[in-house]
Design an enzyme around this catalytic site. Sequence first.
Site, mmCIF file in Angstrom:
data_model
loop_
_atom_site.group_PDB
_atom_site.id
_atom_site.type_symbol
_atom_site.label_atom_id
_atom_site.label_comp_id
_atom_site.label_asym_id
_atom_site.label_seq_id
_atom_site.Cartn_x
_atom_site.Cartn_y
_atom_site.Cartn_z
ATOM 1 N N ASP A 303 0.954 -1.201 0.675
ATOM 2 C CA ASP A 303 -0.102 0.248 0.142
ATOM 3 C C ASP A 303 0.669 1.351 -0.087
ATOM 4 O OD1 ASP A 303 -1.902 1.688 -0.286
ATOM 5 O OD2 ASP A 303 -3.353 0.768 1.633
HETATM 6 C C1 BGC Z 1 -4.957 3.175 0.086
HETATM 7 C C2 BGC Z 1 -5.371 2.569 -0.502
HETATM 8 C C3 BGC Z 1 -5.189 3.538 -2.097
HETATM 9 C C4 BGC Z 1 -3.547 3.311 -1.905
HETATM 10 C C5 BGC Z 1 -3.332 4.437 -3.563
HETATM 11 C C6 BGC Z 1 -4.153 4.279 0.535
HETATM 12 O O1 BGC Z 1 -3.984 5.241 0.815
HETATM 13 O O2 BGC Z 1 -4.782 2.392 1.306
HETATM 14 O O3 BGC Z 1 -6.631 1.872 -0.599
HETATM 15 O O4 BGC Z 1 -4.944 2.031 -2.973
HETATM 16 O O5 BGC Z 1 -3.533 4.678 -1.051
HETATM 17 O O6 BGC Z 1 -4.359 5.769 -3.843
#
Ligand code: BGC
Length: 767
Positions: A303
């Site tokens: 993530d």
């Molecule tokens: C989130 C993800 C997301 C990623 C990219 C993160 O903060 O937890 O779900 O896909 O950002 O935007």
Amino acid sequence: MKLQSFTLVAIAAVFLFSCSRQTKIAEKPAIPSGQNHGMIKGSPFVEDLLSKMTLDEKIGQMNQYNGFWDVTGPAPAAGGGAEKYDNLRAGKVGSMLNITGTERVRKIQEIVVKESRLGIPLIFGHDVIHGFKTLAPIPLAEAASWDLEAIKKSSSVAAAEAAASGINWTFAPMVDISRDARWGRVMEGGGEDPYLGSLIAAARVKGFQGDDLKSPLTIASCTKHYAGYGFAEGGRDYNTVDISNSTLHNVILPPFKAAVMAGTKTLMNSFNEINGIPANAHTYILRDVLKGDWNFKGYVVSDWGSIGELPIHGYAENSKQAAEQAVKAGCDMDMESYYYLNHLKELVNEGNVPMALIDDAVRRILMVKEELGLFEDPYKYCDANREKEVVYNPAHKAAVRDVAKKSIVLLKNESALLPLKSGQKVAVIGPHVKDKNSPLGSWRIGSDDNSAVSLWEGLQAHKNIEWLYAEGVKLTTAPASFTEEVSINETDTTGFAEALRVAAMADVVLLNIGEHGFMSGEGRSRTNIDIPGLQDELMEAILKVNKNVVLVLQAGRPLDISKASETVPSILLVWQLGSESGNAIADVVTGQYNPSGKLPMSFPRNVGQVPIYYSVKNTGRPLKNDFNPKMVFWSHYGDSEKTALYPFGYGLSYTTFKYGNIALSKNLEGGLSATINVTNTGKMAGEEVVQLYIRDKVASSTRPIKELKGFEKVKLEPGGSKMVTFLLTKKELSFYNDKGEEVFEPGEFDIMIGGSSDDVQTASINM
Ligand code: BGC
């Protein structure tokens, strides 16, 4: 032959590193780590390409950059992204996120394809969560439709628009089971139940990816967040997760497994730790379970910056160790921490990370690019004409309106206030009525602000009713943005007087209150899950001048609506329904569509009950003492019922359904069939979600008092009835033991069928 011996060496290398790592990781987990590390073979094309790549280029494929800058504008200065351009040219980037639009994507793709040594195309990721431009309801709302075809269709609409805008990889579906309405990200998932959640996960994967990933209208899915993110303590986002093996295997992992079996190409790690090990470095869930037991051939992305959080968790001493832990555990791509880029080369050269692991990660990434057809045509998602045709296509509006109306849940309808009647004067009151932004919900970064059909606009199509309007109260005091906390109006009641005047003139009031669209989503946990701001007060004031109130409840999570459930005669839960919100709500309140949604997550009586879910264990003291009902020593609360206000599976219709008795029989394969007759006893055609639950009465590890194991949505004309048959195999009667093994234990099972988890017929059978 060459490949096989190579694979053996690779497996041996991984085995050796896992043995040599009997450090603190080995001492910590309650969850065991096996030896199956699941290395994959590449296609001939990918193996050939891999053989030509330098270590730097391989590590480059494992690096994902964010592109939140205007790539079609002047090149950014140092620190503003300039080094990213240099690294693109040097082949040190495998993927980018947040670059959308055919022009921008083409520009970046050209740099890599034309200027880097091997010209390996980038894969472009984006959070296409419930649509790209045309938005479907938030995923939790869609789950309330229990309509897998409609959900699949809505994901395919999202994929088509995203693909037409240059994107080839969505960070969806989010399949985190959660039972905690305080957690803001419940809006993104399928609710509290692993069975329903698994079917939805598979439907979404199939919707995004279609049958042919090479089609320019499908994209790769990324199932997230692996794993346990929805079990954050206290519902506080990013918080610690401490769970049993049973919860991990029976509740959290099933939707991920379903997504893998449905062919999801990628998974995303979660931010949280699980029992002391951050998910990003969790060898057991990543290598043993995902890449080993489930034979997952795609790749895993971290993530956002989550490899960079390993030292903050207190799990890695520094950034270099964090990179080592993550890659060894099985995280193939680093989103925005740069730790792979900065450290992997040194780690490989020192012999601390086997080259076999790097090769395996790169193989996985290249294989997905190959499956998308990017090597054949890196610009296949960059057709500006297609972009114009596909984005906001009218057929997409129809698809999201269909799933939006099916997502609405009728929670209460005393004196049949709904549907509204022709000739009525209806006051439409509340801060959301004319709002075109909030109904879009959270997590819609590709969409256009203020692009929803507002409730007011939707109602105007129904000329047989006289519509009156008042805002009543402002919900937010400042315009909400995606990244900032929403600030709620707690003081300004100047709109009350006009709202009361309008309410007093009307036959019925539609009171459209609830959460703002940006009150749920990432980083938006709440300790108080009531209807925010002064909206409750407005409701009480309106009830004094007109009792005929329909609460049209906008929410991104289950809310505490105990007070409203006592005082308001009708409650319609409309969540945040996306682009066609107003039209879909109008369809339902006017009776053009008979509501059929059922809750995918229990609505508590108060926040103190949370986490709350239907699938609880019995405990040793589930009931009051018969002889002394005042005795306190049973599992309960002294100041509240322990049951949900509106439980999982609950939802009314404008008609009524009657269930017959259950007939059970065993079949030769060791499963059973359960049949029940369902009749529409009301005056309107309607749909009912017939739900089947089981209870394994005695097991080597205690089982919940109810577990959903089947459902069918049936449509019945007034007076019509249907025999509904469920076939359960041994699999549905099995559970995961503490070792993560799926076991069937013979014995007595209760089979329960009904229209809600708390309203079922029961029959028993010995299996
Ligand atoms: C989130 C993800 C997301 C990623 C990219 C993160 O903060 O937890 O779900 O896909 O950002 O935007």
